[in-house]
Structures are given as C-alpha cells and as structure tokens.
Design an enzyme around this catalytic site. Structure first.
Site, short mmCIF file in Angstrom:
data_model
loop_
_atom_site.label_atom_id
_atom_site.label_comp_id
_atom_site.label_asym_id
_atom_site.label_seq_id
_atom_site.Cartn_x
_atom_site.Cartn_y
_atom_site.Cartn_z
N SER A 160 4.39 28.14 25.41
CA SER A 160 4.23 28.09 23.96
C SER A 160 3.54 26.79 23.53
CB SER A 160 5.59 28.27 23.30
OG SER A 160 5.47 28.61 21.95
N ASP A 372 3.60 39.86 23.83
CA ASP A 372 3.77 38.68 22.99
C ASP A 372 2.88 38.82 21.76
OD1 ASP A 372 4.42 36.20 22.01
OD2 ASP A 372 3.21 35.08 23.46
N HIS A 431 6.90 36.79 24.99
CA HIS A 431 6.56 35.37 24.97
C HIS A 431 7.21 34.62 26.13
CE1 HIS A 431 5.06 31.82 22.94
NE2 HIS A 431 6.26 31.27 22.90
#
Length: 454
Positions: A160, A372, A431
């Site tokens: 991320s 994601d 994610h």
C-alpha cells in the site's frame, strides 16, 4: 501462555552507550529495540531469525524488511501478526509465515507509528523522503555493526502506501551504500498493491466499478469529475487539496456503490458502524485514514481476529514481552497524526523514483491483487507504462507465464519479467495478498529472494 513466560525469562539485555536500546532472546532467534534516528525521534524494530534457514555459499539466506502502509499503520502489529510473521493474532503458528523463505525485519515507520515515537510532535515527518532518511539511519545502526547480517541480501517489501516509502528508501539506501555509510547488500525492492501513482488509481476506480456494475452512468460521471479535479490540483501543486478531494471521491464512490469494499471490490465494506448514506462528508476523511487498518483486521480475513484483539495483544502480552516500550506509549492501529503530517505528500507520485531504481540496476518487483480497488491493477498497469526505463518496451511485449501453487494446477496468477523488472498478477486476492493468497505469496517471495530450498 506458560511457554511464553518461560521464553521471556531468558531475555538477554544488550547495552549501548549505557542505556538499554535492544533486547534479544538467548537463542538469538529474535531481536528488537529502538534506534534514535534523529534527536528525540525513536523508531522501533523487530527482527526474526528464521528456523528454516538454509546456508548456501551460492545463495545467501535473505532478509525481508516489511514496510506497512497507511501512512501510519504498524508493520510490527499488522505485517507481523496479521500477515506474514511467525504467529497470528491468537499467538498460533502461521502455516505460511514468510520465515520459511527469509529472516523478517519489521519496523514501525514513520516515527509516531505503532511503538515508534517522537518526544515532540513537530518531529513527525512531512515527506516520504524524510521517512526514507530515518529508515536509512535505522538500517545503518542495525547492519553496520553486525557482520552476519551484512552477508544476507536485504529485500525491501512494501504494501500500500509503504510502496512510496520503499522506493524512496531504496534510493536513499543505495546512495548510502555507494558512499560507504551503509554496509549491506540491497537485494531488491518489492511493491505490493502500492500507492505509487495516486492519480492513476483514482482515475481507475470509476471505470472499473462501472464495468462491475457497482456504479451506474451517474456514479461514473461523479467519480470521473472528482478525479479530473484531483488531476488539476496535482498539476497546480495543490497537494493537500488533492488529498481532501481523494477523501471526497472515496465518499462519493461509497455512496453510489452502496459501500463497495475498497480492499476487495467483490465485497461490501462492513467495517464502519455509521451508514455512509447519512455520514457527513467532513467525517469521511478521518474514516478514510483508519480504513486501511480496520480492513486489515476485519473478521472476514481471519475469523476471530479484529482490531480490538490486535490492539489488546500489542498493548498487553506483547508489550510485556518486549520490556523496552515506554509506559506512556500506547499502540494504535493507525496514527492519524502521522497521516495528517504527510497530507502534503500523500497524493504525490513516485514513478520517477521507480525509474531511478531500475536505471541503477536495482531489482524491482511489482505485485497486485486481482480484486483490489484502492490500488487497482488497472491503475498499477497505467503508471508502469509511464516509466522511462530503457527496458520498458521489451518488458511490455513479453508473454506472461501462469503461476500455480504446489500440485494444484489451478491458475493462481501470472508473471512476466525483463531484466530487473518483474510483475506478478495475483488472482483471487484483494489489497492484502499474503492474507488472501498465502500459498502463492510465500512462493512468490521465495522466487523474488532466490531463497535456498528448505
């Protein structure tokens, strides 16, 4: 729990400058401590030595440095107990711990995150590059006086927003190595579902969700309108305003999609108790900051695990075990102060830094979860095509190879590589790839690090 108490009884104190800065277990399997990266700025680290280590002269056993996102989410908490460390949040062994392929170094980065702290809030970092400078200082302290660590290649693996820290750290560390200030071998930089080009991601959300029927034409128009505003703000250097618009865009998408999950677009978001349809926009920014950590600890990923459990673990038995966490430090899942101080950098791209790493010959691996949304594969492919690296055209025409897991011949993803650029498409993952596809993630990190076979 009884075993843990026995384990704690064999701690050995290491002294540096007359004060306790680090501890380790008697068998040396774990080490942890604080590095004062700047006056009154203290970064916490935790190193696990792998019990699966295989010594090979031709392939040294690697070390993975895990960088969490947020910014302001704790790698010592989530990356460790939630994703790849030896134990889960229930202190049970993790079947697919990455220790099977490497030693693991977790840090709470930037300072102010998790167990890391500053004595003056004005010392919190304002930019990704400032965070990289602190991380480089940490690596110098840990590696320069430990010859055994210097023998292992270090792979910076990020998730991320951690990807932005990873590329700035990769460059900072490379320069420090070249100048002789840092004694380690950089094995590569790995960008997992990483927030490298925010503009490309916000432009990907509307069309992707329209194709999935989560947005209609009206919702798509609203989404694209805000994305275009963000682009103009970025071009004008209005970075804080762009961060505000990003929050507004997440709000608009949530309203018009009936709360699609930004970390798995096949699901609804269930982490917020307040209905988005009645939520005031001014509150959404705060919720967006906390969204990362709330989803990571969602019960849908690991039954029985939630934010309260991890928080209790880090503020309870773990803090007691570590012994050197100051009493006045409370571990939080997400540091809002860290996020707020990085508002001016949050929407800035780091494509140029990826380019520099590739040009310097550093191995760069990108991996992305298929479902994601926040860092959608569509957006990742878009920014990757903007690279100016000389090998990009050859990379783009390469064929992908399917990847599998063990004897299971079900397609788990795809992979392609050219020179020092590698890309993994991970099917069935959102994610948090190590949580959603632990087997393929473990195999992937083994291939990236060229870890000797266990």
């Amino acid at each position: 729990m009884e075993k843990l108490c026995v384990f704690l009884a064999i701690l050995v104190i290491l002294l540096h400058g007359g004060t306790v800065t680090a501890l380790r277990t008697k068998d040396g399997s774990e080490e942890w401590g604080y590095v004062q990266v700047r006056p009154k700025a203290h970064m916490f680290w935790w190193l696990y030595k792998s019990p699966y280590r295989v010594d090979s002269p031709s392939k040294p056993w690697p070390i993975v440095l895990w960088l969490q996102g947020g910014p302001g989410s704790s790698g010592v908490g989530f990356g460790n107990f939630g994703e790849i460390g030896p134990l889960d949040a229930n202190l049970k062994p993790r079947n697919f711990t990455w220790l099977k392929k490497a030693d693991l170094l977790f840090v709470d980065n930037p300072v102010g995150t998790g167990y890391s702290f500053v004595e003056d809030s004005r010392l919190l970092v304002k930019t990704d590059k400032e965070a990289a400078t602190d991380l480089t200082a940490l690596l110098i302290e840990i590696f320069n006086n430990d010859i055994s660590l210097q023998k292992s290649p270090l792979f910076i693996v990020a998730e991320s927003y951690g990807g932005k820290f990873a590329v700035t750290l990769g460059l900072s560390a490379t320069k420090a190595i070249q100048k002789g200030k840092l004694k380690l071998k950089l094995g590569g930089v790995v960008l997992g579902d990483s927030w490298i080009s925010p503009a490309d991601f916000v432009f990907s959300w509307g069309p992707l969700l329209k194709d999935l029927s989560r947005l209609d034409d009206k919702g798509l128009q609203k989404s694209n309108s805000i994305a275009k505003r963000i682009k103009k703000q970025l071009e004008a250097g209005q970075f804080v305003n762009a961060t505000d618009s990003w929050s507004e865009l997440e709000y608009v998408i949530s309203i018009n999609s009936n709360s699609v999950d930004f970390y798995n677009f096949l699901m609804d978001s269930g982490s917020d108790s307040v209905s988005l349809s009645t939520m005031k926009l001014k509150l959404f920014k705060e919720i967006s900051m906390r969204r990362y950590s709330k989803h990571l600890t969602s019960i849908r990923y690991s039954p029985g695990i939630n934010g309260d459990l991890i928080s209790s673990l880090l503020n309870g038995v773990t803090k007691k075990k570590l012994k050197i966490i100051p009493e006045n430090i409370t571990w939080f899942e997400q540091s809002d102060n860290v996020f707020t101080n990085l508002e001016g950098d949050f929407m800035k791209p780091r494509i140029a830094e990826v380019d520099q790493l590739l040009t310097l010959g550093v191995n760069v691996t990108v991996y992305n979860g298929q479902v994601d949304l926040i860092c959608a594969t569509r957006g990742t492919e878009k920014w990757l095509k903007k690279l100016k690296w000389a090998g990009l055209s050859n990379f783009m025409v390469k064929d992908r190879s399917p990847i599998f897991c063990g004897s299971d011949q079900t397609t788990k993803g795809f992979f392609k590589s050219y020179k020092n650029l590698n890309f993994y498409w991970i099917l069935g993952a959102g994610h948090f790839v190590p949580i959603d596809q632990p087997c393929i993630a473990l195999n992937m990190v083994g291939a990236i690090t060229q870890s000797p076979a266990v």
